[in-house]
Write a protein that holds these residues in place. Structure first.
Motif, mmCIF file in Angstrom:
data_model
loop_
_atom_site.group_PDB
_atom_site.id
_atom_site.type_symbol
_atom_site.label_atom_id
_atom_site.label_comp_id
_atom_site.label_asym_id
_atom_site.label_seq_id
_atom_site.Cartn_x
_atom_site.Cartn_y
_atom_site.Cartn_z
ATOM 1 N N ALA A 1 31.937 40.650 37.277
ATOM 2 C CA ALA A 1 33.145 41.281 37.826
ATOM 3 C C ALA A 1 34.025 41.812 36.711
ATOM 4 O O ALA A 1 34.746 42.785 36.894
ATOM 5 C CB ALA A 1 33.919 40.271 38.667
ATOM 6 N N GLY B 1 33.799 44.779 38.655
ATOM 7 C CA GLY B 1 34.548 44.443 39.865
ATOM 8 C C GLY B 1 33.703 43.668 40.856
ATOM 9 O O GLY B 1 32.581 43.234 40.544
ATOM 10 N N CYS B 2 34.230 43.501 42.048
ATOM 11 C CA CYS B 2 33.604 42.621 43.042
ATOM 12 C C CYS B 2 32.309 43.208 43.612
ATOM 13 O O CYS B 2 31.468 42.471 44.105
ATOM 14 C CB CYS B 2 34.593 42.320 44.168
ATOM 15 N N PRO C 1 40.755 37.049 47.184
ATOM 16 C CA PRO C 1 40.074 37.243 48.463
ATOM 17 C C PRO C 1 38.680 36.618 48.534
ATOM 18 O O PRO C 1 37.974 36.795 49.519
ATOM 19 C CB PRO C 1 39.941 38.771 48.511
ATOM 20 N N CYS C 2 38.277 35.898 47.497
ATOM 21 C CA CYS C 2 36.874 35.563 47.282
ATOM 22 C C CYS C 2 36.213 34.793 48.427
ATOM 23 O O CYS C 2 35.065 35.055 48.784
ATOM 24 C CB CYS C 2 36.761 34.776 45.989
ATOM 25 N N ARG D 1 35.751 36.829 51.436
ATOM 26 C CA ARG D 1 34.866 37.936 51.046
ATOM 27 C C ARG D 1 33.405 37.508 51.106
ATOM 28 O O ARG D 1 32.523 38.306 51.391
ATOM 29 C CB ARG D 1 35.260 38.414 49.652
ATOM 30 N N GLY E 1 31.542 33.263 42.208
ATOM 31 C CA GLY E 1 32.463 33.868 43.171
ATOM 32 C C GLY E 1 31.766 34.268 44.463
ATOM 33 O O GLY E 1 32.359 34.252 45.539
ATOM 34 N N VAL F 1 39.609 31.713 42.204
ATOM 35 C CA VAL F 1 38.521 32.308 42.976
ATOM 36 C C VAL F 1 38.625 31.821 44.427
ATOM 37 O O VAL F 1 37.795 31.057 44.912
ATOM 38 C CB VAL F 1 37.151 31.965 42.343
ATOM 39 N N GLU G 1 38.614 41.672 37.245
ATOM 40 C CA GLU G 1 38.852 40.244 37.040
ATOM 41 C C GLU G 1 39.960 39.979 36.019
ATOM 42 O O GLU G 1 39.848 39.071 35.194
ATOM 43 C CB GLU G 1 37.548 39.548 36.613
ATOM 44 N N THR H 1 36.836 46.170 44.302
ATOM 45 C CA THR H 1 37.487 45.692 43.085
ATOM 46 C C THR H 1 37.589 44.170 43.065
ATOM 47 O O THR H 1 37.424 43.514 44.088
ATOM 48 C CB THR H 1 38.903 46.275 42.995
ATOM 49 N N CYS H 2 37.911 43.651 41.896
ATOM 50 C CA CYS H 2 38.088 42.208 41.730
ATOM 51 C C CYS H 2 39.543 41.946 41.363
ATOM 52 O O CYS H 2 40.003 42.384 40.310
ATOM 53 C CB CYS H 2 37.162 41.716 40.617
ATOM 54 N N ASP H 3 40.260 41.242 42.234
ATOM 55 C CA ASP H 3 41.690 40.990 41.970
ATOM 56 C C ASP H 3 42.092 39.623 42.504
ATOM 57 O O ASP H 3 42.917 39.502 43.409
ATOM 58 C CB ASP H 3 42.551 42.104 42.595
ATOM 59 N N PRO H 4 41.468 38.567 41.957
ATOM 60 C CA PRO H 4 41.732 37.229 42.506
ATOM 61 C C PRO H 4 43.198 36.816 42.328
ATOM 62 O O PRO H 4 43.739 36.893 41.228
ATOM 63 C CB PRO H 4 40.803 36.322 41.693
ATOM 64 N N GLU I 1 29.529 41.400 42.275
ATOM 65 C CA GLU I 1 29.322 40.002 42.683
ATOM 66 C C GLU I 1 28.954 39.932 44.166
ATOM 67 O O GLU I 1 27.820 39.700 44.530
ATOM 68 C CB GLU I 1 30.588 39.173 42.415
ATOM 69 N N ILE I 2 29.974 40.156 45.019
ATOM 70 C CA ILE I 2 29.703 40.042 46.456
ATOM 71 C C ILE I 2 28.741 41.151 46.895
ATOM 72 O O ILE I 2 27.889 40.932 47.764
ATOM 73 C CB ILE I 2 31.017 40.128 47.260
#
Ligand code: SF4
Length: 548
Positions: free
Chosen positions: A427, A431-432, A484-485, A488, A382, A481, A535, A473-476, A435-436
């Protein structure tokens, strides 16, 4: 007719300053705190629809000046415990033993935990099953994969069933042809023979089952793989895809490794090695890579070069896609990397050009991830656009010496290892931010290291980038993906560069927050985050965005 004094609080508009702050300052509270509290209460009143008076009744009492937070250095701060109950790989004990070849993985997008991990898992099971005695294998009738938790909740959008099937038929993430995965998407009824001893078992996507999304799983990304003889189980294994393409299984113990030359558990210890030896974080990491994995310097750099080249290739490939390309899936998201790049290059302001093209590089690599093409986990699929954009910018645009970029890759790895060691890269666990946030932090360390920044500046840059992703947060949307990936990743890259710019221009010794403290905050925030934002696509943008 009423004059101003007659107007009640709840008749005034929310932006009327007279409605915000009463004139009397309570004893024990300075004016600044008093004004701030008044503003917060008024804002809360506007948001929750209550009158200011109702909101104030439930607001916490103001802290007296003497009760304010202790000043650092005057009173010892209690140590914040690490999140021991997170399902992280090594739970923060012992020195960091991760190596670059475990960490940077090449594989198909769009998700290291939902694509690369499951493919590694079924490939591992296939290898285990092939070792069963011939008489057992002769009775085998079926292979079956069950996906649980986040793998089941968002696996469809991540192509988890295709990745799991590919592993079962003997494909590995680093070498699988993405066109094979595309063909599974386009022709989902295909059946493949899997050879186990003298036995051949037919498998198809029907053998990968989307099972319970909620339950008492050891890890949010749990899956089981079984070899069956009718109703009898010949072999079964419960696996966990723990983030970044790393996998574990029930009863997993980390593999035995050689001791590192410079053992460290924290950034503080890592930096002490660098400073005491008058060298860089990158050189400490190189020595450890060589000792832990028993590799020569040339071998370590050869692997890093492979990863650097793959990162450059993914950006180039993404930029070369048509401006009209549409990514797979129900969002019908148009590729934008090529358009952003072209238009940014025409910008008359140099700084805007810089931000624009850096974003375009990140969009390009991230869109490749969305297409299911080969990407590099740094640390995850991601976030696969973040580090390649900085690597591409340094090597291909600024023509920074390759050895400096190699050093940056080693420093970045140290950041990723520490986040994995004490918090999480998944995630589904954090959450994000995991990752990011970690990708941005690694990228900031990469840039600082490539420009020969002292170890403290490398730490500060990494800290700053991670700090400003905490809580994300992670909310794909639709479980893909993409939103917002993809954007982001661009923001992660720009924030990484901002963190490096601040860290290299501030007075380093005045930087107030240590990297280790921010990693602790990452772990604690991961633990506290509502599970909907990990996720599952059950909240946030995944709920508010309407697809039509
Ligand atoms: S929202 Fe962030 S963590 Fe979640 S899938 Fe997208 S990039 Fe990964």
């Amino acid at each position: 007719m009423s004059n101003r004094e007659d107007v009640r609080d709840d008749d005034r508009g929310p932006l009327d300053p007279s409605a915000q702050v009463p004139s009397e300052i309570p004893a024990g509270l300075d004016r600044r705190k008093f004004i701030m509290r008044g503003a917060v209460i008024s804002a809360a009143a506007v948001m929750n629809g209550c009158t200011r008076a109702e909101t104030e009744r439930i607001a916490p009492p103001p802290a007296a000046a003497s009760e304010s937070a202790p000043v650092q250095g005057l009173a010892p701060k209690p140590a914040v415990p690490l999140a021991a109950d997170l399902n992280v790989v090594k739970k923060g004990s012992g020195p960091v033993l991760t190596t670059v070849d475990e960490f940077y993985k090449v594989g198909p997008g769009p998700s290291s935990s939902h694509t690369i991990g499951p493919m590694r898992i079924t490939y591992d099971f296939y290898q285990q099953a092939a070792k069963l005695p011939a008489d057992k294998l002769a009775t085998a009738t079926k292979l079956q994969v069950n996906l649980f938790g986040s793998l089941s909740a968002t696996g469809k959008g991540h192509g988890t069933e295709r990745a799991a099937l590919a592993g079962l038929v003997g494909k590995e993430p680093a070498t699988v042809d993405p066109l094979f995965l595309d063909s599974l998407r386009d022709k989902p009824d295909q059946v493949f023979p899997v050879k186990l001893g003298n036995k051949s078992i037919d498998v198809s996507l029907k053998d990968v089952i989307y099972d319970a999304t909620k339950g008492d799983f050891k890890h949010p990304n749990t899956m089981t793989v079984k070899l069956l003889a009718g109703n009898d189980v010949l072999l079964e294994q419960e696996y966990y895809s723990v983030g970044g393409g790393f996998i574990e299984w029930k009863g997993y113990t980390p593999p035995k490794k050689n001791p590192p030359t410079y053992p460290f558990r924290t950034m503080k210890e890592l930096r002490a090695h660098a400073d005491n030896n008058k060298t860089t974080i990158a050189k400490i990491m190189l020595a450890n890579e060589m000792s832990i994995a028993g590799r020569s310097e040339a071998e370590v750099y050869a692997f890093i070069d492979k990863i650097i080249n793959a990162m450059v290739a993914t950006v180039k490939s993404g930029l070369s896609m048509s401006e009209d390309d549409v990514l797979p899936g129900p969002i019908k998201l148009h590729s934008k990397a090529a358009s952003v790049y072209k238009r940014a290059m025409d910008d008359k302001y140099q700084a805007d050009r810089g931000i624009g093209v850096l974003s375009a590089f990140a969009l390009a690599a991230s869109e490749e991830n969305g297409r299911g093409h080969l990407v590099i986990t740094a640390p995850t699929g991601g976030s696969a656009g973040v580090m390649p954009s900085i690597v591409y910018g340094l090597l291909e645009v600024r023509k920074v010496d390759r050895q400096k970029v190699r050093d940056g890759m080693l420093a970045a790895a140290a950041i990723g290892y520490l986040c994995k060691h004490h918090a999480t890269l998944s995630a589904a666990e954090g959450g994000c931010q995991a990752e990011i946030g970690v990708a941005s932090s690694m990228s900031a360390a990469l840039a600082a290291s490539a420009y020969d920044a002292p170890s403290l500046v490398v730490e500060n840059a990494a800290e700053s980038a991670l700090e400003h992703h905490l809580g994300m947060t992670c909310d794909p949307v639709a479980g893909y993906v993409q939103v917002p990936c993809i954007e982001r990743c661009a923001f992660g890259a720009v924030k990484a560069w901002t963190a490096y710019a601040i860290a290299s221009n501030e007075i380093a010794s005045r930087h107030r927050v240590g990297f280790d403290e921010t990693v602790t905050a990452l772990a604690e925030t991961a633990k506290d985050m509502n599970a909907k934002y990990k996720e599952t696509s059950e909240a946030g943008l995944a709920q508010s965005v309407t697809l039509c």
